[in-house]
Write a protein that holds these residues in place. Structure first.
Motif, PDB file in Angstrom:
ATOM      1  N   LYS A  18      37.714  38.597  37.690  1.00  0.00           N
ATOM      2  CA  LYS A  18      38.251  37.595  38.606  1.00  0.00           C
ATOM      3  C   LYS A  18      39.438  36.869  37.983  1.00  0.00           C
ATOM      4  N   VAL A  19      39.349  36.673  36.712  1.00  0.00           N
ATOM      5  CA  VAL A  19      40.464  36.024  36.021  1.00  0.00           C
ATOM      6  C   VAL A  19      41.669  36.961  35.942  1.00  0.00           C
ATOM      7  N   ILE A  20      41.389  38.160  35.546  1.00  0.00           N
ATOM      8  CA  ILE A  20      42.482  39.103  35.287  1.00  0.00           C
ATOM      9  C   ILE A  20      43.243  39.471  36.545  1.00  0.00           C
ATOM     10  N   CYS A  21      42.521  39.555  37.629  1.00  0.00           N
ATOM     11  CA  CYS A  21      43.189  39.981  38.853  1.00  0.00           C
ATOM     12  C   CYS A  21      44.222  38.952  39.315  1.00  0.00           C
ATOM     13  N   LYS A  22      44.114  37.778  38.762  1.00  0.00           N
ATOM     14  CA  LYS A  22      45.094  36.761  39.142  1.00  0.00           C
ATOM     15  C   LYS A  22      46.329  36.789  38.248  1.00  0.00           C
ATOM     16  N   LEU A  23      46.318  37.662  37.317  1.00  0.00           N
ATOM     17  CA  LEU A  23      47.419  37.674  36.349  1.00  0.00           C
ATOM     18  C   LEU A  23      48.445  38.757  36.658  1.00  0.00           C
ATOM     19  N   ASP A  24      48.334  39.302  37.814  1.00  0.00           N
ATOM     20  CA  ASP A  24      49.301  40.337  38.171  1.00  0.00           C
ATOM     21  C   ASP A  24      50.696  39.753  38.307  1.00  0.00           C
ATOM     22  N   SER A  25      51.641  40.529  37.905  1.00  0.00           N
ATOM     23  CA  SER A  25      53.043  40.144  38.051  1.00  0.00           C
ATOM     24  C   SER A  25      53.676  40.971  39.154  1.00  0.00           C
ATOM     25  N   ASP A  26      54.838  40.528  39.538  1.00  0.00           N
ATOM     26  CA  ASP A  26      55.608  41.341  40.469  1.00  0.00           C
ATOM     27  C   ASP A  26      56.156  42.559  39.742  1.00  0.00           C
ATOM     28  N   VAL A  27      56.099  43.640  40.415  1.00  0.00           N
ATOM     29  CA  VAL A  27      56.656  44.858  39.844  1.00  0.00           C
ATOM     30  C   VAL A  27      58.163  44.834  40.059  1.00  0.00           C
ATOM     31  N   PRO A  28      58.895  45.141  39.016  1.00  0.00           N
ATOM     32  CA  PRO A  28      60.362  45.119  39.152  1.00  0.00           C
ATOM     33  C   PRO A  28      60.857  46.032  40.271  1.00  0.00           C
ATOM     34  N   GLU A  29      61.945  45.618  40.819  1.00  0.00           N
ATOM     35  CA  GLU A  29      62.519  46.354  41.942  1.00  0.00           C
ATOM     36  C   GLU A  29      62.864  47.792  41.574  1.00  0.00           C
ATOM     37  N   GLU A  30      63.201  47.980  40.318  1.00  0.00           N
ATOM     38  CA  GLU A  30      63.614  49.325  39.920  1.00  0.00           C
ATOM     39  C   GLU A  30      62.535  50.357  40.231  1.00  0.00           C
ATOM     40  N   PHE A  31      61.334  49.893  40.228  1.00  0.00           N
ATOM     41  CA  PHE A  31      60.247  50.837  40.493  1.00  0.00           C
ATOM     42  C   PHE A  31      60.284  51.371  41.924  1.00  0.00           C
ATOM     43  N   LYS A  32      60.951  50.629  42.748  1.00  0.00           N
ATOM     44  CA  LYS A  32      60.996  51.097  44.127  1.00  0.00           C
ATOM     45  C   LYS A  32      61.870  52.329  44.270  1.00  0.00           C
ATOM     46  N   THR A  33      62.920  52.324  43.498  1.00  0.00           N
ATOM     47  CA  THR A  33      63.883  53.403  43.676  1.00  0.00           C
ATOM     48  C   THR A  33      63.656  54.563  42.741  1.00  0.00           C
ATOM     49  N   SER A  34      63.069  54.278  41.643  1.00  0.00           N
ATOM     50  CA  SER A  34      62.914  55.345  40.665  1.00  0.00           C
ATOM     51  C   SER A  34      61.615  56.095  40.889  1.00  0.00           C
ATOM     52  N   SER A  35      61.765  57.338  41.071  1.00  0.00           N
ATOM     53  CA  SER A  35      60.561  58.147  41.189  1.00  0.00           C
ATOM     54  C   SER A  35      60.082  58.578  39.814  1.00  0.00           C
ATOM     55  N   CYS A  36      61.013  58.546  38.896  1.00  0.00           N
ATOM     56  CA  CYS A  36      60.643  58.923  37.537  1.00  0.00           C
ATOM     57  C   CYS A  36      61.303  57.963  36.574  1.00  0.00           C
ATOM     58  N   MET A  49      55.178  35.727  41.495  1.00  0.00           N
ATOM     59  CA  MET A  49      53.745  35.487  41.345  1.00  0.00           C
ATOM     60  C   MET A  49      52.974  36.350  42.315  1.00  0.00           C
ATOM     61  N   ASN A  50      52.158  37.137  41.768  1.00  0.00           N
ATOM     62  CA  ASN A  50      51.366  38.016  42.605  1.00  0.00           C
ATOM     63  C   ASN A  50      49.905  37.703  42.394  1.00  0.00           C
ATOM     64  N   LEU A  51      49.375  37.048  43.350  1.00  0.00           N
ATOM     65  CA  LEU A  51      47.981  36.648  43.222  1.00  0.00           C
ATOM     66  C   LEU A  51      47.072  37.517  44.071  1.00  0.00           C
ATOM     67  N   SER A  52      47.420  38.731  44.122  1.00  0.00           N
ATOM     68  CA  SER A  52      46.626  39.614  44.960  1.00  0.00           C
ATOM     69  C   SER A  52      45.215  39.733  44.445  1.00  0.00           C
ATOM     70  N   LEU A  53      44.348  39.241  45.226  1.00  0.00           N
ATOM     71  CA  LEU A  53      42.952  39.404  44.878  1.00  0.00           C
ATOM     72  C   LEU A  53      42.454  40.726  45.422  1.00  0.00           C
ATOM     73  N   PRO A  54      41.492  41.233  44.749  1.00  0.00           N
ATOM     74  CA  PRO A  54      40.996  42.529  45.202  1.00  0.00           C
ATOM     75  C   PRO A  54      40.554  42.487  46.664  1.00  0.00           C
ATOM     76  N   ASP A  55      39.923  41.418  47.024  1.00  0.00           N
ATOM     77  CA  ASP A  55      39.416  41.386  48.389  1.00  0.00           C
ATOM     78  C   ASP A  55      40.519  41.087  49.388  1.00  0.00           C
ATOM     79  N   GLN A  56      41.651  40.774  48.864  1.00  0.00           N
ATOM     80  CA  GLN A  56      42.752  40.570  49.780  1.00  0.00           C
ATOM     81  C   GLN A  56      43.560  41.844  49.927  1.00  0.00           C
TER      82      GLN A  56
END
Length: 617
Positions: A598-616, A1-8
């Motif tokens: 405001k609603v949409i920004c609360k709908l962020d998901s966690d980005v899969p780990e694979e994105f960390k390692t893959s540059s492409c 769950m990623n509730l990153s608000l813009p102001d946060q």
DNA sequence: GACGTACCTG
DNA sequence: CAGGTACGTC
């Protein structure tokens, strides 16, 4: 769950890029001075003779220059020493044999060439002699400045050596020693400074003389003219090389001398000010070298830094001249050398040229540039030499490649590979990083430190920054997060060295993604209303939806990525939000979209780990 | 004032 | 996609 608000989010875009070791930046100031001082030993007008002789007796000439340096170092007054050397040298020069700089000329042409060269040499030397005697060559202002500098010297020492009390105590017990060393140090710097200045003038005169000469020969024998032309060019080249070498050798010797005398020339001492040249200053470059403040000013300003902003006369803010910056730009400090690495002493031929302020090639590059293009050329035109092309830095390739892009022009043509540093061009800082032009020098340095290939060009292309692959990856990440925090960005772009510029660019990317996303949502919501859909439940977003296809085309153009179902849900929710707002006429409110955001920004998901390692992906 | 964001523009 | 700007937040 990623509730990153813009102001946060993104409150720390510059995180991790403040740790600049600005004092290191001072090294070039000092080193330039050293060069300048070395040049002073030639300011007697006999440099031509020396250089010409050097082509025959290279070693000997070097020794002479060393001797001159030594004698001038010991002498209390540089002028005094200058005159003595001058007379000495002019005698030597008068007795000097004809120069055998022939570089492959036919034997027939050798004698006329020698005569010719002698004549040339005489002319050039005459010019140099006049130059040396002219007010421009050594204005009185210099000595005045020097006096002021000497007066300020103790302040600098107080700052950099254990505080006033210590310093005074040390000098009182050994005052002569202290003064001698300081004077010697400054004398050396002064000599280098003059030497560099003279070198420029010399180059100018060289070109002038040789350029003037060609037309004279046009009337004469055509073949002879061609031969002469070639010879002249060869001579020029040889002289250039000799000049460059001589200066470098001189500097070498000065440094040797400095180290042998035990002077502490560490950057901490010589350039203690953390407030190095600001990026603003660098951004002002653009004029030709001639338009830049004179080397004297540059030197003086650099010295003002040495004195740790001891007076108002030369505050760092005054350092707005472009020349030094232009020159230094390609010599930025690699990341690894932020602090300690650069503090090594500077044996001139040791460290790699890695846009490193402290590297020797940097200075010799300046000289070479001078020699090649003359003193009127813009140093901003100095090519950014990639490490791989650096003849003196075989180890440079070890530096991290992860670099940044300021305003990187990501084009699809670059997809799949990293642009090569060789494509880099000259540097202009004002193109470095918009919209953060007001970047501080420390940050600028930081950027460079992290980017051995950083090359700031008017065409702007910083290698190894945010690549098209990064863009592609960011787009795919958008399927998971519409409002990524700067921490998320840093986490998922580990091959990118973050700074304000990079962060801003990435944030801007996502801002653009959102913009497109919301535009599509509004468009399809309105279309649904136009289509007569009266119940929001009749609106869904599937992979077959036109809306999805539009989005997929935008973020996943290659369609080689499986868009997560969650994104479809979020898209559907967004569409519903837009539909409801529009259908209830909330869009009459100028800020009606804010509620949706405001609603949409609360709908962020966690980005899969694979994105960390893959540059492409 | 710096930063993040949306909006507009090219 | 980036530049510029305005606005709100801290």
């Amino acid at each position: 769950m990623n509730l990153s608000l813009p102001d946060q989010n993104m409150h720390n875009p510059s995180e991790g890029c403040i740790e600049d070791d600005k004092p290191d930046l001072m090294i070039p100031c000092f080193r330039r001075n050293m060069y300048d001082e070395s040049l002073a030993s030639y300011s007697n007008g006999s440099i031509i003779s020396q250089l010409l002789r050097k082509t025959i007796h290279n070693k000997r000439a070097l020794d002479e220059s060393h001797f001159y340096l030594s004698s001038s170092t010991i002498a209390d007054s540089g002028q005094e020493d200058q005159s003595s050397v001058s007379s000495k040298d002019s005698t030597a020069e008068a007795a000097s044999p004809s120069c055998h700089l022939s570089t492959g000329a036919s034997p027939d042409g050798e004698r006329p060439l020698n005569d010719h060269l002698q004549a040339k040499r005489a002319r050039v030397e005459n010019i140099i002699r006049v130059m040396a005697g002219s007010p421009n060559s050594r204005p009185h202002g210099d000595s005045e400045r020097e006096n002021k500098r000497k007066q300020r010297l103790p302040q600098h020492q107080e700052h950099s050596v254990g505080g006033p009390a210590n310093r005074r105590a040390g000098c009182s017990s050994n005052g002569d020693n202290c003064n001698t060393k300081d004077e010697e140090c400054h004398k050396l710097k002064e000599q280098l400074h003059s030497m560099q200045r003279l070198l420029r003038q010399l180059q100018e005169k060289f070109l002038q003389v040789y350029n003037q000469e060609d037309p004279e020969l046009e009337d004469s024998d055509e073949t002879g003219y061609l031969v002469h032309q070639r010879e002249s060019q060869n001579l020029q080249d040889a002289l250039k090389q000799e000049l460059s070498r001589a200066v470098n050798d001189c500097v070498d010797k000065v440094f040797q001398k400095v180290s042998s005398t035990g002077l502490d020339l560490s950057p901490q001492r010589m350039c203690p000010s953390p407030d190095m040249q600001g990026a603003e200053r660098k951004s002002q470059q653009g004029g030709s070298a001639q338009e830049q403040p004179h080397p004297e000013e540059t030197t003086a300003k650099a010295r003002s830094l040495e004195y740790y902003e001891s007076t108002e006369a030369q505050s760092p803010q005054d350092q707005t001249e472009a020349l030094s910056l232009v020159v230094r730009k390609p010599a930025m400090t690699p990341l690894s050398s932020v602090a300690p690495t650069v503090k090594r002493p500077y044996p001139l031929h040791q460290p790699p040229f890695q846009f490193n302020y402290s590297t020797p090639l940097h200075d010799s590059q300046i000289l070479e540039h001078l020699l090649k293009y003359g003193p009127h050329t813009n140093f901003g035109g100095l090519p950014c030499m990639p490490p791989s092309m650096d003849r003196t830095s075989p180890d440079s390739v070890d530096l991290p490649w992860d670099t940044i892009t300021m305003r990187s022009k990501v084009t699809s043509s670059h997809l799949g590979h990293h642009p090569r540093p060789a494509a880099l061009g000259p540097v202009t800082v004002d193109n470095l990083c918009l919209p953060h032009v007001k970047m501080e020098c420390g940050e600028l340095q930081n950027m460079a430190e992290r980017n051995p290939y950083i090359c700031l060009n008017s065409n702007v292309h910083i290698q190894e920054g945010l690549t098209p692959n990064h863009l592609k990856k960011a787009k795919l990440m958008f399927f998971y997060t519409r409002y990524p925090s700067s921490n998320v960005l840093k986490t998922f772009f580990p091959d990118v060295k973050f700074n304000r510029c990079i962060t801003s660019q990435l944030i801007k990317w996502f801002s653009n993604f959102r913009e497109f996303y919301y535009i599509q949502m509004e468009k399809f919501a309105r279309q649904a209303i136009v289509d007569g859909i009266s119940d929001v439940k009749d609106i869904s977003v599937s992979r077959d939806s036109e809306l999805f296809r539009a989005l997929n085309m935008h973020y996943n153009k290659a369609n080689d990525f499986q868009v997560p179902d969650r994104f479809l849900e979020v898209a559907e929710i967004t569409l519903h939000e837009f539909y409801n707002a529009i259908s209830t006429a909330k869009d009459s409110d100028p800020s009606w979209k804010k509620a949706i955001y405001k609603v949409i920004c609360k709908l962020d998901s966690d980005v899969p780990e694979e994105f960390k390692t893959s540059s492409c992906l």
